[in-house]
Design a protein around this motif. Structure first.
Motif, PDB file in Angstrom:
ATOM      1  N   PHE A 246      20.731   3.162  -5.459  1.00  0.00           N
ATOM      2  CA  PHE A 246      21.456   2.474  -6.518  1.00  0.00           C
ATOM      3  C   PHE A 246      20.610   1.337  -7.074  1.00  0.00           C
TER       4      PHE A 246
ATOM      5  N   ILE B 278      28.758   0.053  -8.670  1.00  0.00           N
ATOM      6  CA  ILE B 278      28.284   0.643  -9.914  1.00  0.00           C
ATOM      7  C   ILE B 278      29.111   0.124 -11.089  1.00  0.00           C
TER       8      ILE B 278
ATOM      9  N   PHE C  32      26.660   6.190 -12.143  1.00  0.00           N
ATOM     10  CA  PHE C  32      25.776   5.123 -12.616  1.00  0.00           C
ATOM     11  C   PHE C  32      25.309   5.411 -14.042  1.00  0.00           C
ATOM     12  N   ASN C  33      24.904   6.660 -14.313  1.00  0.00           N
ATOM     13  CA  ASN C  33      24.447   7.031 -15.655  1.00  0.00           C
ATOM     14  C   ASN C  33      25.553   6.856 -16.693  1.00  0.00           C
TER      15      ASN C  33
ATOM     16  N   ASP D 120      24.746   8.881  -8.744  1.00  0.00           N
ATOM     17  CA  ASP D 120      23.806   8.819  -9.865  1.00  0.00           C
ATOM     18  C   ASP D 120      24.514   9.114 -11.183  1.00  0.00           C
TER      19      ASP D 120
ATOM     20  N   ASN E 120      17.745   2.569  -9.146  1.00  0.00           N
ATOM     21  CA  ASN E 120      18.190   2.934 -10.496  1.00  0.00           C
ATOM     22  C   ASN E 120      18.465   1.702 -11.340  1.00  0.00           C
ATOM     23  N   LEU E 121      19.039   0.678 -10.732  1.00  0.00           N
ATOM     24  CA  LEU E 121      19.323  -0.554 -11.448  1.00  0.00           C
ATOM     25  C   LEU E 121      18.022  -1.203 -11.917  1.00  0.00           C
TER      26      LEU E 121
ATOM     27  N   LYS F 143      27.976   4.679 -16.494  1.00  0.00           N
ATOM     28  CA  LYS F 143      28.159   3.230 -16.657  1.00  0.00           C
ATOM     29  C   LYS F 143      27.083   2.634 -17.553  1.00  0.00           C
TER      30      LYS F 143
END
Length: 155
Positions: free
Chosen positions: A143, A47, A14-15, A11, A146-147, A17
């Protein structure tokens, strides 16, 4: 050696990115979880993370487990950068040339991109291609959740 990943590390990557930063994962072949299961890198690549291995790892400088993991990472085309990890001119000195010569016999592609071109792209802030082979069917649902949340923010 690094024995575990922090909770929610995917997470956080990802944040980073989606905030405009591209995480570079340094020497994952030396992390115990990756040594046990190099497939963990697939999610980091999905990611958009960049994977950098140490030049000494394929040469065995960090032990047999790091060597084995680094070779799997390279052979699966999951690595975008090979770095020297040189700390000074006395220990952990540069071994990029030695690594390049060794890997010419171990992989079936030109690694100059990983040693010369991609590190230069990092310096100049240019994007690095992560044309990696991974199976999206094995991706984590979190993932993609979140996307989807990210996509909704920009509709």
């Amino acid at each position: 050696q690094y024995h575990q990943f922090p909770n929610e590390y995917l997470d956080e990557l990802f944040n980073l990115k989606i905030s405009g930063c591209t995480p570079i994962i340094a020497h994952p072949e030396r992390y115990l979880p990756v040594q046990k299961n190099p497939e963990l890198l697939r999610k980091m690549l999905e990611i958009g993370c960049i994977i950098q291995i140490n030049a000494g790892s394929p040469l065995g400088f960090f032990g047999k487990h790091s060597k084995k993991a680094s070779l799997k990472i390279l052979k699966n085309n999951w690595c975008q950068i090979i770095g020297s990890d040189a700390h000074n001119n006395r220990n952990r000195n540069f071994c990029l040339l030695e690594c390049m010569k060794y890997l010419k016999r171990k992989v079936d592609f030109d690694i100059s991109q990983l040693i010369n071109k991609n590190p230069r792209k990092v310096i100049y802030g240019e994007p690095i291609s992560t044309n990696n082979v991974y199976n999206k069917q094995n991706s984590s649902r979190k993932f993609y959740f979140n996307l989807e949340k990210f996509k909704l923010l920009f509709k």
